[in-house]
Design a protein around this motif. Structure first.
Motif, PDB file in Angstrom:
ATOM      1  N   VAL A  77      20.527  42.999  71.925  1.00 25.37           N
ATOM      2  CA  VAL A  77      21.900  43.258  71.494  1.00 25.37           C
ATOM      3  C   VAL A  77      21.869  44.310  70.395  1.00 25.37           C
ATOM      4  N   ARG A 127      23.349  43.984  75.539  1.00 27.40           N
ATOM      5  CA  ARG A 127      24.708  43.985  74.997  1.00 27.40           C
ATOM      6  C   ARG A 127      24.808  45.108  73.968  1.00 27.40           C
ATOM      7  N   LYS A 170      26.388  44.850  79.021  1.00 28.41           N
ATOM      8  CA  LYS A 170      27.786  44.554  78.702  1.00 28.41           C
ATOM      9  C   LYS A 170      28.155  45.233  77.388  1.00 28.41           C
TER      10      LYS A 170
END
Length: 278
Positions: A77, A127, A170
């Protein structure tokens, strides 16, 4: 399986609170970063890994990403949080300051994204959480250059979300309203230094300074950084993160007011707010 989380700009405010919040989750390995890592001792004590990272320096960014990838294979992330506000009127604000702001708010964010994406694509997952602002959807006077940087973050995030999706990555955008951090003090300081006290925009600058001070003190119009950290946590960990998180009720009201009523009505509201200055 432990997921690595690399957060930019954790020396204060939203970034620091986010690092502390995510460091509590045992499934996350949090990398807290700042230009001066010695300012992050409390984050290290809370379990975060500490790295030097300056989003305006190519070598610094590359080293930080490489350090995370060396231990985890890829950055799980990326939280692009680093940013600040350079305030002043369009005519009077020095462009050197504007360039520095864009280097941090836009180009640093973009380069960090470029650096982590190859690893995320290889892993087929990842992410990216970009911290923008409600100021990427609405504009207030004397904040034009700051708003322009956040509008740019909106555009980059929308394009990236589509481009990265086929690779399992994402992308979410956080759009905070007024948050009680040092951001307001920085904005006020840059505003006071952007123009002569007796210049043509003196009344507007004074009114804007007063409005900012009052708004950041208001518990109705502003919120603590923990509110944003909670939204970032959801974007970083939820199975189906939202594309956008507008944070604070006041921000939601302002964004929808601007969208529904249009520019003329919103300008009229601003004229009423800055009565006597415009």
């Amino acid at each position: 399986m432990t997921t690595s989380v690399l957060i930019t700009g954790t020396s204060s405010g939203i970034g620091r609170v986010t690092a502390l919040r995510l460091a509590r989750r045992p499934e996350l390995s949090v990398y807290a970063t700042a230009r001066r890592p010695e300012t992050l001792a409390d984050l290290a004590a809370a379990g975060a890994r500490v790295l030097e990272l300056d989003v305006t320096d190519e070598a610094s960014m590359a080293r930080a990403v490489a350090a995370v990838e060396a231990e985890h294979g890829s950055v799980g992330v990326l939280v692009n949080n680093a940013g600040y506000g350079e305030y002043g009127t369009i005519e009077e604000t020095g462009l050197d300051g504007v360039r520095r702001q864009f280097e941090t708010n836009v180009f640093g964010l973009a380069r960090m994204t470029q650096l982590v994406l190859p690893g995320m694509r290889r892993a087929s997952r990842g992410r990216i959480v970009n911290v923008g602002s409600m100021g990427g959807r609405i504009v207030f006077p004397v904040g034009g250059y700051y708003h322009a940087s956040k509008y740019a973050v909106e555009a980059l995030t929308d394009a990236l979300r589509f481009e990265a999706a086929p690779f399992g990555v994402k992308v979410s955008l956080i759009e905070p309203g007024l948050i009680r951090t040092s951001f307001g003090d920085t904005a006020a300081r840059t505003l006071s230094g952007s123009a002569a006290p007796a210049g043509p925009y003196a009344a507007l600058n004074t009114a804007a300074d007063q409005q900012m001070a009052q708004s950041y003190r208001s518990t109705i119009l502003s919120a603590p950084p923990e509110t944003v950290a909670k939204a970032i946590e959801h974007a970083a960990t939820a199975a189906r993160p939202r594309t956008r998180y507008v944070v604070t009720p006041a921000a939601k009201a302002l964004v929808h007011t601007r969208r529904l009523l249009g520019a003329r009505v919103f300008d009229a509201l601003l004229r009423a707010q800055f009565k006597g200055a415009a």
